[in-house]
Motif scaffolding. Structure first.
Motif, PDB file in Angstrom:
ATOM      1  N   ASP A 263       1.132  -1.395  -0.662  1.00  0.00           N
ATOM      2  CA  ASP A 263       0.072   0.131   0.390  1.00  0.00           C
ATOM      3  C   ASP A 263       0.680   1.431  -0.191  1.00  0.00           C
ATOM      4  O   ASP A 263       0.363   2.007  -0.650  1.00  0.00           O
ATOM      5  CB  ASP A 263      -0.898   0.351   1.196  1.00  0.00           C
ATOM      6  N   ALA A 264       2.022   1.305  -0.102  1.00  0.00           N
ATOM      7  CA  ALA A 264       3.327   1.820   0.063  1.00  0.00           C
ATOM      8  C   ALA A 264       3.425   2.370  -1.183  1.00  0.00           C
ATOM      9  O   ALA A 264       3.768   3.465  -2.034  1.00  0.00           O
ATOM     10  CB  ALA A 264       4.417   2.533   0.797  1.00  0.00           C
ATOM     11  N   VAL A 265       3.752   1.369  -1.545  1.00  0.00           N
ATOM     12  CA  VAL A 265       4.306   1.136  -2.828  1.00  0.00           C
ATOM     13  C   VAL A 265       3.998   1.743  -4.108  1.00  0.00           C
ATOM     14  O   VAL A 265       4.042   2.106  -4.932  1.00  0.00           O
ATOM     15  CB  VAL A 265       5.073  -0.493  -3.271  1.00  0.00           C
ATOM     16  N   MET A 266       2.833   0.893  -4.464  1.00  0.00           N
ATOM     17  CA  MET A 266       1.265   1.494  -5.298  1.00  0.00           C
ATOM     18  C   MET A 266       1.444   2.282  -5.381  1.00  0.00           C
ATOM     19  O   MET A 266       1.313   3.686  -6.670  1.00  0.00           O
ATOM     20  CB  MET A 266       0.583   0.079  -5.433  1.00  0.00           C
ATOM     21  N   PRO A 267       0.919   3.648  -4.214  1.00  0.00           N
ATOM     22  CA  PRO A 267       0.721   4.410  -4.726  1.00  0.00           C
ATOM     23  C   PRO A 267       1.765   5.526  -5.178  1.00  0.00           C
ATOM     24  O   PRO A 267       0.917   6.448  -5.845  1.00  0.00           O
ATOM     25  CB  PRO A 267      -0.370   4.544  -2.942  1.00  0.00           C
ATOM     26  N   LEU A 268       3.253   5.164  -4.487  1.00  0.00           N
ATOM     27  CA  LEU A 268       4.205   5.645  -4.404  1.00  0.00           C
ATOM     28  C   LEU A 268       3.876   5.409  -6.615  1.00  0.00           C
ATOM     29  O   LEU A 268       4.509   6.681  -7.289  1.00  0.00           O
ATOM     30  CB  LEU A 268       5.650   5.403  -3.517  1.00  0.00           C
TER      31      LEU A 268
ATOM     32  N   PHE B  44       1.366 -13.835   1.032  1.00  0.00           N
ATOM     33  CA  PHE B  44       1.524 -11.911   0.815  1.00  0.00           C
ATOM     34  C   PHE B  44       1.142 -11.400  -0.372  1.00  0.00           C
ATOM     35  O   PHE B  44       1.863 -10.692  -0.787  1.00  0.00           O
ATOM     36  CB  PHE B  44       3.340 -12.795   0.319  1.00  0.00           C
ATOM     37  N   GLY B  45       0.540 -12.967  -1.446  1.00  0.00           N
ATOM     38  CA  GLY B  45      -0.002 -11.911  -2.438  1.00  0.00           C
ATOM     39  C   GLY B  45      -1.183 -11.536  -2.637  1.00  0.00           C
ATOM     40  O   GLY B  45      -1.572 -10.692  -3.360  1.00  0.00           O
ATOM     41  N   ILE B  46      -1.764 -11.732  -1.936  1.00  0.00           N
ATOM     42  CA  ILE B  46      -3.393 -10.941  -1.704  1.00  0.00           C
ATOM     43  C   ILE B  46      -2.961  -9.439  -1.673  1.00  0.00           C
ATOM     44  O   ILE B  46      -3.689  -8.466  -2.023  1.00  0.00           O
ATOM     45  CB  ILE B  46      -4.009 -11.741  -0.452  1.00  0.00           C
ATOM     46  N   PRO B  47      -1.870  -9.230  -0.234  1.00  0.00           N
ATOM     47  CA  PRO B  47      -1.675  -7.635  -0.140  1.00  0.00           C
ATOM     48  C   PRO B  47      -1.257  -6.870  -1.110  1.00  0.00           C
ATOM     49  O   PRO B  47      -1.934  -5.958  -1.584  1.00  0.00           O
ATOM     50  CB  PRO B  47      -0.943  -7.876   1.076  1.00  0.00           C
ATOM     51  N   LEU B  48      -0.475  -7.250  -2.395  1.00  0.00           N
ATOM     52  CA  LEU B  48      -0.434  -6.813  -3.773  1.00  0.00           C
ATOM     53  C   LEU B  48      -1.678  -6.865  -4.294  1.00  0.00           C
ATOM     54  O   LEU B  48      -1.421  -5.466  -5.190  1.00  0.00           O
ATOM     55  CB  LEU B  48       0.769  -7.699  -4.754  1.00  0.00           C
ATOM     56  N   THR B  49      -2.728  -7.517  -4.432  1.00  0.00           N
ATOM     57  CA  THR B  49      -4.172  -7.406  -5.615  1.00  0.00           C
ATOM     58  C   THR B  49      -4.613  -6.485  -4.819  1.00  0.00           C
ATOM     59  O   THR B  49      -5.033  -5.935  -5.722  1.00  0.00           O
ATOM     60  CB  THR B  49      -4.381  -8.617  -5.897  1.00  0.00           C
ATOM     61  N   LEU B  50      -5.398  -6.637  -3.285  1.00  0.00           N
ATOM     62  CA  LEU B  50      -5.386  -5.495  -3.323  1.00  0.00           C
ATOM     63  C   LEU B  50      -5.107  -4.390  -3.248  1.00  0.00           C
ATOM     64  O   LEU B  50      -5.615  -3.058  -2.715  1.00  0.00           O
ATOM     65  CB  LEU B  50      -5.642  -5.146  -1.289  1.00  0.00           C
ATOM     66  N   SER B  51      -4.274  -4.109  -3.081  1.00  0.00           N
ATOM     67  CA  SER B  51      -3.480  -2.413  -3.558  1.00  0.00           C
ATOM     68  C   SER B  51      -2.687  -2.164  -4.802  1.00  0.00           C
ATOM     69  O   SER B  51      -2.934  -1.221  -5.216  1.00  0.00           O
ATOM     70  CB  SER B  51      -1.949  -2.001  -3.170  1.00  0.00           C
ATOM     71  N   LEU B  52      -3.498  -2.784  -5.856  1.00  0.00           N
ATOM     72  CA  LEU B  52      -3.367  -2.823  -7.076  1.00  0.00           C
ATOM     73  C   LEU B  52      -4.610  -0.863  -7.538  1.00  0.00           C
ATOM     74  O   LEU B  52      -3.976   0.188  -7.964  1.00  0.00           O
ATOM     75  CB  LEU B  52      -4.351  -3.410  -7.901  1.00  0.00           C
ATOM     76  N   ASP B  53      -5.441  -1.122  -6.631  1.00  0.00           N
ATOM     77  CA  ASP B  53      -6.451   0.070  -6.579  1.00  0.00           C
ATOM     78  C   ASP B  53      -5.966   1.285  -6.182  1.00  0.00           C
ATOM     79  O   ASP B  53      -6.284   2.796  -6.860  1.00  0.00           O
ATOM     80  CB  ASP B  53      -8.157  -0.105  -6.064  1.00  0.00           C
ATOM     81  N   ASN B  54      -5.195   1.760  -5.256  1.00  0.00           N
ATOM     82  CA  ASN B  54      -3.875   2.317  -4.985  1.00  0.00           C
ATOM     83  C   ASN B  54      -3.350   2.826  -5.581  1.00  0.00           C
ATOM     84  O   ASN B  54      -2.849   4.456  -5.457  1.00  0.00           O
ATOM     85  CB  ASN B  54      -3.239   1.680  -3.623  1.00  0.00           C
TER      86      ASN B  54
END
Length: 179
Positions: free
Chosen positions: A44-49, A101-111
């Protein structure tokens, strides 16, 4: 503008909180819970960045697909847990790093879209990413602990309970993200 970023970080973290509650019902220890929460926060930090640095154009292209990918990943893992619970004995500790660890990645795509929007506004990408990541890590850890407490109160197989909860979260995720 700082409070707006903090409030946006909180709102963007709510989907992770809900999923963390479901994941918290899985049998794993505090060390793994902290690792999962930090992974939620990292993504959630990387995707918005990335969204802020790349720009609004890419964020718009990915935005509609991100919700579907996140919900599909959750639902798929939930279905896997449900099927596995009927086929195998209950595990002492469930450890599926690819899912945890993959689920957080997919959830952060909207960010990514949120970050792209903030980039257009000229906000600091580094500050926003730190706030989003920190907020998500804290709320995810809280969610994991709430899920753990719920699993102790409700005496059914934790893998079955988690699977059903993740499927429900996947089904309702587009409704939450649409608001």
């Amino acid at each position: 503008m700082i409070w707006e970023i903090v409030i946006l970080g909180f709102v963007l973290s709510l989907d992770n909180l809900r999923v963390s509650i479901a994941l918290g019902t899985l049998p794993f220890g505090l060390k793994r819970a902290v690792q999962v929460a930090l992974t939620f926060g990292l993504w959630d930090a990387v995707m918005p960045l990335v969204g802020m640095l790349i720009g609004h154009r890419i964020g718009e292209a990915v935005g509609g697909v991100a919700d579907v990918v996140g919900a599909a990943a959750l639902g798929g893992y939930g279905l896997y847990l449900v099927i596995s619970s009927f086929r195998n004995p209950e595990p002492e500790e469930l450890d599926h790093p690819w899912a945890l660890f993959g689920i957080p990645l997919t959830l952060s795509l909207d960010n990514l879209l949120a970050g792209a929007s903030l980039g257009v506004l000229g906000l600091s990408p580094w500050f926003s990413a730190a706030v989003f990541g920190g907020m998500t890590a804290v709320l995810s850890l809280v969610g994991l602990q709430l899920g753990r407490a719920a699993a102790r109160l409700i005496r059914i197989r934790s893998d079955l309970m988690s699977g059903v909860t993740l499927i429900i979260a996947a089904a309702t995720l587009p409704l939450w993200l649409g608001n």
